[in-house]
Each structure stands twice: as C-alpha cells, then as structure tokens.
Design an enzyme around this catalytic site. Structure first.
Site, mmCIF file in Angstrom:
data_model
loop_
_atom_site.group_PDB
_atom_site.id
_atom_site.type_symbol
_atom_site.label_atom_id
_atom_site.label_comp_id
_atom_site.label_asym_id
_atom_site.label_seq_id
_atom_site.Cartn_x
_atom_site.Cartn_y
_atom_site.Cartn_z
ATOM 1 N N LYS A 23 0.781 -1.098 0.142
ATOM 2 C CA LYS A 23 0.060 0.024 0.045
ATOM 3 C C LYS A 23 1.047 1.144 -0.016
ATOM 4 O O LYS A 23 0.517 2.312 -0.418
ATOM 5 C CB LYS A 23 -0.788 0.245 1.370
ATOM 6 C CG LYS A 23 -1.549 1.401 1.642
ATOM 7 C CD LYS A 23 -2.111 1.273 2.901
ATOM 8 C CE LYS A 23 -1.389 2.143 3.981
ATOM 9 N NZ LYS A 23 -1.099 3.456 3.739
ATOM 10 N N ASN A 24 2.025 1.288 0.591
ATOM 11 C CA ASN A 24 2.862 2.520 0.727
ATOM 12 C C ASN A 24 3.939 2.391 -0.397
ATOM 13 O O ASN A 24 4.914 3.477 -0.530
ATOM 14 C CB ASN A 24 3.659 2.338 1.864
ATOM 15 C CG ASN A 24 2.554 2.458 3.218
ATOM 16 O OD1 ASN A 24 1.584 2.760 3.006
ATOM 17 N ND2 ASN A 24 3.022 2.264 4.583
ATOM 18 N N ARG A 97 -3.379 10.620 1.993
ATOM 19 C CA ARG A 97 -2.442 11.770 1.883
ATOM 20 C C ARG A 97 -1.663 11.684 0.654
ATOM 21 O O ARG A 97 -0.829 12.620 0.527
ATOM 22 C CB ARG A 97 -1.162 11.275 3.184
ATOM 23 C CG ARG A 97 -1.825 11.752 4.641
ATOM 24 C CD ARG A 97 -0.709 11.203 5.426
ATOM 25 N NE ARG A 97 0.548 11.865 5.570
ATOM 26 C CZ ARG A 97 0.737 13.099 5.566
ATOM 27 N NH1 ARG A 97 -0.218 13.932 6.263
ATOM 28 N NH2 ARG A 97 1.972 13.636 5.722
ATOM 29 N N CYS A 121 -4.493 8.415 8.362
ATOM 30 C CA CYS A 121 -4.941 8.078 9.874
ATOM 31 C C CYS A 121 -4.542 8.967 10.773
ATOM 32 O O CYS A 121 -3.694 9.781 10.774
ATOM 33 C CB CYS A 121 -4.125 6.716 10.207
ATOM 34 S SG CYS A 121 -4.502 5.416 9.112
ATOM 35 N N ASP A 311 4.484 0.849 11.756
ATOM 36 C CA ASP A 311 3.234 0.322 11.445
ATOM 37 C C ASP A 311 3.141 -1.115 11.719
ATOM 38 O O ASP A 311 2.181 -1.827 11.795
ATOM 39 C CB ASP A 311 3.090 0.019 9.730
ATOM 40 C CG ASP A 311 3.063 1.669 8.974
ATOM 41 O OD1 ASP A 311 3.287 1.728 8.109
ATOM 42 O OD2 ASP A 311 2.868 2.601 10.016
ATOM 43 N N VAL A 333 8.144 7.447 16.259
ATOM 44 C CA VAL A 333 7.748 8.084 14.651
ATOM 45 C C VAL A 333 6.542 8.938 14.888
ATOM 46 O O VAL A 333 6.463 9.839 14.340
ATOM 47 C CB VAL A 333 7.671 7.047 13.453
ATOM 48 C CG1 VAL A 333 7.396 7.419 12.162
ATOM 49 C CG2 VAL A 333 8.773 5.985 13.352
HETATM 50 C C1 EPZ Z 1 4.476 6.954 5.248
HETATM 51 O O1 EPZ Z 1 3.744 7.968 5.965
HETATM 52 C C2 EPZ Z 1 3.527 5.892 5.379
HETATM 53 N N1 EPZ Z 1 2.138 6.009 4.642
HETATM 54 C C3 EPZ Z 1 3.060 5.358 6.863
HETATM 55 O O2 EPZ Z 1 2.240 4.364 6.943
HETATM 56 C C4 EPZ Z 1 4.292 5.109 7.429
HETATM 57 O O3 EPZ Z 1 3.955 4.951 9.008
HETATM 58 C C5 EPZ Z 1 5.074 6.161 7.578
HETATM 59 O O4 EPZ Z 1 5.552 6.588 6.078
HETATM 60 C C6 EPZ Z 1 6.590 6.097 8.276
HETATM 61 O O5 EPZ Z 1 7.184 4.876 7.688
HETATM 62 C C7 EPZ Z 1 2.145 5.994 3.415
HETATM 63 O O6 EPZ Z 1 3.149 5.680 2.705
HETATM 64 C C8 EPZ Z 1 0.959 6.391 2.796
HETATM 65 P P1 EPZ Z 1 6.596 10.267 7.310
HETATM 66 P P2 EPZ Z 1 4.238 9.679 5.841
HETATM 67 O O7 EPZ Z 1 6.412 11.505 6.601
HETATM 68 O O8 EPZ Z 1 4.913 9.405 4.578
HETATM 69 C C9 EPZ Z 1 6.790 13.873 10.242
HETATM 70 C C10 EPZ Z 1 0.081 3.212 7.366
HETATM 71 O O9 EPZ Z 1 -0.304 2.641 8.319
HETATM 72 N N2 EPZ Z 1 6.418 14.766 9.421
HETATM 73 O O10 EPZ Z 1 7.920 9.238 7.054
HETATM 74 O O11 EPZ Z 1 3.086 10.404 6.104
HETATM 75 C C11 EPZ Z 1 5.343 13.111 10.769
HETATM 76 O O12 EPZ Z 1 4.559 14.004 11.477
HETATM 77 C C12 EPZ Z 1 0.782 4.427 7.235
HETATM 78 O O13 EPZ Z 1 0.328 2.411 6.148
HETATM 79 C C13 EPZ Z 1 6.658 16.012 9.548
HETATM 80 O O14 EPZ Z 1 6.787 16.829 10.784
HETATM 81 O O15 EPZ Z 1 5.338 9.432 6.942
HETATM 82 C C14 EPZ Z 1 5.886 11.968 11.412
HETATM 83 O O16 EPZ Z 1 5.894 12.070 12.860
HETATM 84 C C15 EPZ Z 1 0.815 5.072 8.616
HETATM 85 N N3 EPZ Z 1 6.339 16.811 8.504
HETATM 86 C C16 EPZ Z 1 7.269 11.542 10.765
HETATM 87 O O17 EPZ Z 1 7.644 12.801 10.147
HETATM 88 C C17 EPZ Z 1 6.136 16.551 7.105
HETATM 89 O O18 EPZ Z 1 5.930 17.493 6.307
HETATM 90 C C18 EPZ Z 1 7.189 10.529 10.012
HETATM 91 O O19 EPZ Z 1 6.216 10.713 9.002
HETATM 92 C C19 EPZ Z 1 6.151 15.081 7.056
HETATM 93 C C20 EPZ Z 1 6.238 14.206 7.937
#
Ligand code: EPZ
Length: 441
Positions: A23-24, A97, A121, A311, A333
């Site tokens: 999915k990701n 997203r 989520c 996850d 995370v």
């Molecule tokens: C991706 O989300 C995945 N979703 C998430 O899976 C996964 O948990 C996550 O990566 C971490 O591996 C998809 O790929 C659709 P991040 P993403 O940007 O890209 C902060 C699932 O259950 N952050 O790595 O949104 C954020 O708040 C989902 O399949 C900022 O502060 O994750 C978090 O604390 C859940 N500013 C951290 O970084 C930003 O602009 C990690 O987020 C972006 C992120």
C-alpha cells in the site's frame, strides 16, 4: 453503506493468505507514471481504497488508468494530462495523504497543481511542512487557498541541495518525484531509505531517471528532461504480512503468508522470534505460527528503516498482551499512535501509556505531553466488546484482539481497514474466523 463485523472469538486462525503489492508503494508508483511521456504498467496491485483514490485523482487530471480484469495490473497513460478543477479534486481526495505527492509530477506535466487539505490516519498531526519547504527549494510558488494549496512554477523546477530534519518517507518521495525532471542536480541528505522508497527509485530508474543512494542516507538525483514509461512489479506489503504474523500469535494460530519477503521484514522477524513465535521462511512466503508455549515480553522501540517499523507496532502490541511479563514499547515516529489501546484495555488488557520516552534514546516527543510509550503486562484474557475502529493499523489490531477474545465483539468503522488490507474479510473467513458482516443500522 458502512458495515458491522460481529466476531465470535477464541478460534485460532489457520491457513494461508496471499499478500500483494505494498500500500505504501503502489499509489506512489501510480503518481510517478505522470512523469513519463508514454504509458506505464504496474503489476502486483492490491485492491485497496488508496489505489481507488489515486486512480480517480489521476483520471481527473486526464491520465487514463486501465485495470486488467484478471491480473489487476494497471496501465497508466499520462500523455493527455491536464489541469483539474479544485472542487473535483477535493471530492476525490478522500482520507488519503497521497495528493501531496502529485505536486512535482503535475508541475512538470502541466505547470501547476491544486492539493486539497489532506486526510490520513489520525495517529498524529501529520503536517506537510517538509513537503512545502522542499517544493519551495525547487523553485515552486506555494499559495494557501480555500480548501487546499495551489502550487505553480512559472520557470519550472530546478535542482536543490536539501536536508530533511527527519527521514520522512513522504518528504523523500516528494523530492524523488520532483527532482527527477528538474533542471540540474539535487542532493537530499537525511533521506528515508525504506524498502518502498528503494522500490520507487527502481520505478523511476526504469523510466530513465538517474538516482543514486549513498552510504550516509544521502540521495543524489541528476535531473533529466524526459522520462519514458515503466513496467514494474510492486514489492510485497511488509506491513500486511507482519499484521497476519501477529494475528497468528494472538489467536494461537498458524498462517502461511504467501508473498511475504524476508528481505523487507528482517527486523520484524527477529522481534517475532524473540517474542516466541515460530516461523518457516521460504522463497514464496513465510509461515508464522504460535508454538504452543508461553510468549515472552520484550522492550521495543519503533524507528525509521532499518529499525522496527511503526506500522508493525500496533498488531504486535496485541500479541504482547498475551506475553508472560511486562513489555515496553516506545513509539518514536508518530506522537499519537497508542489511541487504539483504549479498546484493548476495555477488553481486559493491562496497558499503561506514558509521556516519557521509555526507550534507549529520547525522541522528538519527549516532554511534549504526548503519550507515546506503552507498558503492557500479560498474559491477560481478552473479552469481547463493542469497538469502533480508529485508524488502519489500530483497526486491524482490534480485529485480531476480538478474534482472540472470549465472547462476541461488535466492530464498526471497518471500512477504514479496506484502505490498506485487500479483501481482509475474505482472508479472515479463509483462515477459519467465526464472524458475520451486517450493514450498519
Ligand atoms: C508513510 O507516511 C506511510 N504512509 C506510513 O504508513 C508510515 O507509517 C510512515 O511513512 C513512516 O514509515 C504512506 O506511505 C501512505 P513520514 P508518511 O513523512 O510519509 C513527520 C500506514 O499505516 N513529518 O515518514 O506520512 C510526521 O509527523 C501508514 O500504512 C513532519 O513533521 O510518514 C511523522 O512524525 C501510517 N512534516 C514523521 O515525520 C512533514 O512534512 C514520519 O512521517 C512530514 C512528516
């Protein structure tokens, strides 16, 4: 119409499930097709809501998306890409997203993008500041408008030297999808290196992109004028695979997960073995089973790859409620990923959630009032109850808790689970779960 799952617990899940593309990764590879000047083919595509959302968003922008009725493979043709009305985009964004990742490809294809306010989520604030900073560094103009953000680049996008404050998966994808056709060189330090990121790089390389991943989490991209199409088989969904593994432990079952990839699950497999789970690792999948003895507690910290994936945490926490002793999980995370434990506590689990960083290193959420560490004592017998699913992974965790509990559970809001778990009710039925699905009144 939303549905209600009535689950009669206490039945071990046994049998086999087939896990398809991640999915990701899959929705990102679909967005990448927009960068090409000819059609692309994406294989091993799961039937999940996130793919439907991106399909309709791409079609809105003039991309034809054809799905093979038998294999489910997608053929995406971006040659007639066009702008779309913001109201239409808004209607299609849903709770995903992914739209934020359309920015770079749409700017390259049609010079502008409108991104509706995002979903996703509710496991934290989910800001997009990193994404917007990256786009500005590429030369884009970012304007907040009612209902979303308008992004344009009158002079096109140019390469930049970017450093991420945190190895964000989404922000790394934002750079990859913007830099491949930008003018000049981009150097990204502090990049995410998850298997899904590497698979997206493989997709872009097939299109003609020049991308190298250095040893110190730096990714270097040499912009090229044009990209072709790709023909790619998406990597397996390691999160769904790990969810079924935890389901086998929680229900004292035995599940062969066809398609599970050892290479992408190494850290999970070590943890699964330390908890006392049994596994047979094969070339076409992995058998996960409860060995009949006691489960062992452990101290766990989630992290970016190659650490323990955030996850994976929620389904495993349900297994830890059945371990003999006290476990500690430090979620580093997301700041708010333990909301799902409320329902487990109502079912009889013994879980306390704390503000402190209960792990080896203080994380970004220490002393900021976020309850991001959990202490789980077991084994505790779970009893069925009424549950409303809070998010994707928490929802799956509630399902497996209900399947292991004594008595009956009534689970609502299960449509969220369709976002990331393909045909999950069919898979549960195939594994012997005892449940009914009825339309919510
Ligand atoms: C991706 O989300 C995945 N979703 C998430 O899976 C996964 O948990 C996550 O990566 C971490 O591996 C998809 O790929 C659709 P991040 P993403 O940007 O890209 C902060 C699932 O259950 N952050 O790595 O949104 C954020 O708040 C989902 O399949 C900022 O502060 O994750 C978090 O604390 C859940 N500013 C951290 O970084 C930003 O602009 C990690 O987020 C972006 C992120």
């Amino acid at each position: 119409m939303s549905s209600v799952l009535t689950i009669r617990g206490g039945v071990p899940l046994t049998g086999r499930v087939h896990v398809r593309g991640a999915k990701n990764l899959v929705p990102k590879a679909m967005v990448a097709a927009l960068l090409g000047n000819e059609p692309s083919v994406l294989r091993n595509v799961p039937e999940i809501k996130d793919v439907e959302v991106v399909t309709s968003l791409l079609q809105l922008h003039g991309v034809t998306v054809e799905k093979d009725p038998v294999s489910g493979d997608l053929t995406l043709d971006p040659t007639d890409a066009k702008t779309a009305s913001s109201t239409a985009i808004d209607a299609h964004a849903g709770d995903s997203r992914i739209p934020i990742l359309l920015c770079g490809p749409l700017i390259h294809a049609i010079g502008e993008a409108f991104i509706p306010d995002l979903g996703g989520c509710k496991i934290g604030d989910r800001p997009i500041d990193f994404h917007l900073d990256v786009l500005r560094q590429f030369g884009a103009v970012v304007e907040k408008r009612p209902g979303g953000i308008h992004i344009s680049a009158p002079k096109g996008l140019h390469g930049a030297k970017i450093s991420l404050p945190y190895p964000s998966v989404g922000a790394t994808e934002q750079v990859l999808l913007s830099a491949t056709r930008a003018e000049g060189i981009t150097e990204l330090s502090g990049a995410a290196t998850e298997p899904e990121i590497v698979d997206l790089i493989a997709v872009l390389q097939k299109m003609g992109a020049i991308i190298s991943v250095q040893t110190d989490r730096t990714i270097r991209i040499e912009g090229v004028r044009d990209l072709g199409g790709y023909n790619h088989r998406a990597l397996a969904d390691r999160n769904e695979s790990a969810s079924w593994a935890s389901a086998a432990l929680v229900t004292r079952g035995d599940i062969f997960v066809e398609g599970a990839s050892q290479r992408d699950m190494m850290t999970f497999l070590n943890t699964f073995r330390k908890v006392g789970g049994g596994m047979d690792i094969g070339d076409d999948g992995i058998r996960f089973y409860h060995r009949g003895g006691k489960l062992s507690p452990l101290v766990l910290e989630t992290d970016v790859h190659p650490g323990f994936m955030t996850d994976w945490q929620q389904p495993l926490v349900v297994a830890l409620t059945q371990a003999e002793g006290v476990s500690i999980v430090h979620e580093t995370v997301y700041e708010n990923r333990f909301g799902f434990t409320d329902a487990l506590i109502r079912m009889g689990a013994s879980i306390q959630v704390h503000r402190e960083c209960l792990g080896s290193v203080p994380c970004r959420f220490g002393q900021r009032n976020f309850r991001h560490s959990a202490v789980i004592s077991g084994p505790m017998q779970l009893k069925g109850t009424d549950i409303d699913v809070p998010d994707l992974r928490g929802g799956f965790s509630h399902l497996i808790a209900a399947l292991a509990a004594t008595g009956t559970s009534r689970v609502t809001g299960i449509d969220i689970i369709n976002r990331g778990y393909e045909r999950f009710t069919e898979k549960l039925a195939g594994l012997g779960a005892d449940f009914d699905i009825t339309a919510a009144k």
